[in-house]
Design an enzyme around this catalytic site. Structure first.
Site, PDB file in Angstrom:
ATOM      1  N   HIS A   1       0.815  -1.235   0.000  1.00  0.00           N
ATOM      2  CA  HIS A   1       0.000   0.000   0.000  1.00  0.00           C
ATOM      3  C   HIS A   1       0.842   1.276   0.000  1.00  0.00           C
ATOM      4  O   HIS A   1       0.303   2.372  -0.179  1.00  0.00           O
ATOM      5  CB  HIS A   1      -0.935   0.038   1.209  1.00  0.00           C
ATOM      6  CG  HIS A   1      -1.980  -1.035   1.195  1.00  0.00           C
ATOM      7  ND1 HIS A   1      -2.802  -1.256   0.119  1.00  0.00           N
ATOM      8  CD2 HIS A   1      -2.324  -1.949   2.148  1.00  0.00           C
ATOM      9  CE1 HIS A   1      -3.617  -2.270   0.398  1.00  0.00           C
ATOM     10  NE2 HIS A   1      -3.347  -2.713   1.611  1.00  0.00           N
ATOM     11  N   ASP A  26      -3.261 -10.490  -2.153  1.00  0.00           N
ATOM     12  CA  ASP A  26      -3.822  -9.914  -0.931  1.00  0.00           C
ATOM     13  C   ASP A  26      -5.274  -9.490  -1.192  1.00  0.00           C
ATOM     14  O   ASP A  26      -5.619  -9.091  -2.316  1.00  0.00           O
ATOM     15  CB  ASP A  26      -2.994  -8.699  -0.523  1.00  0.00           C
ATOM     16  CG  ASP A  26      -3.315  -8.183   0.868  1.00  0.00           C
ATOM     17  OD1 ASP A  26      -2.552  -8.479   1.802  1.00  0.00           O
ATOM     18  OD2 ASP A  26      -4.314  -7.462   1.008  1.00  0.00           O
ATOM     19  N   HIS A  65      -6.788  -6.883  -0.203  1.00  0.00           N
ATOM     20  CA  HIS A  65      -6.844  -5.449  -0.482  1.00  0.00           C
ATOM     21  C   HIS A  65      -5.989  -5.136  -1.705  1.00  0.00           C
ATOM     22  O   HIS A  65      -4.902  -5.684  -1.868  1.00  0.00           O
ATOM     23  CB  HIS A  65      -6.345  -4.633   0.714  1.00  0.00           C
ATOM     24  CG  HIS A  65      -7.113  -4.884   1.973  1.00  0.00           C
ATOM     25  ND1 HIS A  65      -6.705  -5.823   2.907  1.00  0.00           N
ATOM     26  CD2 HIS A  65      -8.244  -4.327   2.450  1.00  0.00           C
ATOM     27  CE1 HIS A  65      -7.572  -5.825   3.921  1.00  0.00           C
ATOM     28  NE2 HIS A  65      -8.512  -4.935   3.664  1.00  0.00           N
ATOM     29  N   ASP A 124      -5.167 -12.482   3.650  1.00  0.00           N
ATOM     30  CA  ASP A 124      -6.392 -11.956   4.249  1.00  0.00           C
ATOM     31  C   ASP A 124      -7.630 -12.166   3.393  1.00  0.00           C
ATOM     32  O   ASP A 124      -8.720 -11.711   3.762  1.00  0.00           O
ATOM     33  CB  ASP A 124      -6.231 -10.473   4.626  1.00  0.00           C
ATOM     34  CG  ASP A 124      -5.477  -9.672   3.594  1.00  0.00           C
ATOM     35  OD1 ASP A 124      -5.123 -10.214   2.534  1.00  0.00           O
ATOM     36  OD2 ASP A 124      -5.227  -8.471   3.845  1.00  0.00           O
TER      37      ASP A 124
END
Length: 308
Positions: free
Chosen positions: A122, A159, A161, A243
């Site tokens: 990120h 991931d 996200h 996740d």
């Protein structure tokens, strides 16, 4: 042994507030799960400043250094914190992926897994966010391209996200294919299919909340794997976030541990087909401790199997 596990105790000194999902226990659980596996254990070096400057401007690095607290914690955004040990941890995480690339491209190791924190995907060019300080996967790609002279590198991010930071850092890089699957809608809100990079070298695969392994496998088989084959990377880098697991508290995908095993196995098989099995994987998210540990172990087992 042909698979390296690269980590450092400094990564346990990045301390977040009580109750924060990105906590020290995450890495402790992963490392415990990997005990006893046939991995060459390697101490992560500190990344050199020049490594960080491959992807982040000097002004950003100076801002991070100025933000390091003497004690306690400072908050960089809504959910990103620094403690006194955080910057050293981030330099170790970046150093781990650089060392992983060096070991794999030299032929010393078939593949490598950087079990580190803070995560990285990120972190944008000049912005820390989403628990991340340095863009580790993008750094691995740029190090392989610029230092080792590779012509084509692929980054695959599974991931839950979207890897907005990796996308930002590689947006203008025609030598890097970036493929990201992610739940949508979900924070950070990026990752739409039309976000395809300055050179059409980005492939985003949004997945609906509640979807599981069937939908994931279809997206990878129908879209991701053909793009990888067409691109013919000389190295595959994995942003290994766990996740998307059905037990994870921060999202709503329903992957199982065996789904992560399947995807890891397929990526290893593609690496064997396309680039001599060369893979560098770096830990990203995963916030249910048991699911994270089991999934990371499955991922590492597939790396080991592919290297034998």
């Amino acid at each position: 042994m042909t698979t390296a596990l690269i980590t450092h105790a400094d990564c346990l000194n990045h301390v977040t507030p009580d109750g924060h999902p990105e906590r020290v226990a995450r890495l402790e659980h992963v490392l415990h799960a990997l005990e006893g596996l046939a991995l060459k254990r390697v101490t992560a070096p500190m990344a050199a400043e020049d490594d960080i400057l491959r992807i982040h401007p000097a002004s950003y690095l100076a801002d991070l250094r100025n933000a390091v607290p003497q004690d306690g914690r400072v908050q960089l955004d809504a959910d990103t914190y620094m403690s006194p040990g955080s910057l050293d941890a981030a330099f170790r995480a970046a150093g781990a992926v650089v060392r992983a690339v060096d070991m794999v491209l030299s032929g010393e190791m078939q593949n490598a897994f950087a079990a580190v924190r803070p995560p990285g995907h990120h972190a944008e060019t000049d912005t820390a966010m989403g628990f991340c300080l340095f863009g580790n996967a993008a750094l691995a790609a740029k190090h392989a391209l610029d230092h080792h002279g590779l012509a084509r590198v692929a980054v695959v991010d599974f991931d839950v996200h979207h890897g907005n930071g990796t996308q930002d850092l590689l947006w203008d890089e025609p030598r890097a294919l970036f493929i990201s699957s992610q739940q949508m809608p979900l924070w950070p809100g990026s990752g739409r299919p039309e976000e395809d990079g300055a050179h059409g070298q980005i492939l985003n695969l949004p997945l609906p909340p509640g979807s599981g392994g069937v939908q994931m496998k279809a997206a990878y088989v129908d879209q991701a794997f053909p793009r990888l084959r067409a691109f013919k990377p000389e190295l595959i880098i994995i942003s290994a976030g766990f996740d998307a697991h059905q037990d994870d508290p921060l999202a709503e995908l329903a992957w199982s541990t065996e789904d992560f095993r399947w995807l890891s196995r397929e990526l290893c098989s593609l690496a064997q087909e396309l680039c001599g099995g060369r893979i560098v994987s770096t830990l990203e998210g995963g916030y249910d401790l048991n699911a994270l540990a089991a999934s990371a172990k499955a991922h590492a087992e597939e790396l080991i199997e592919a290297g034998t």
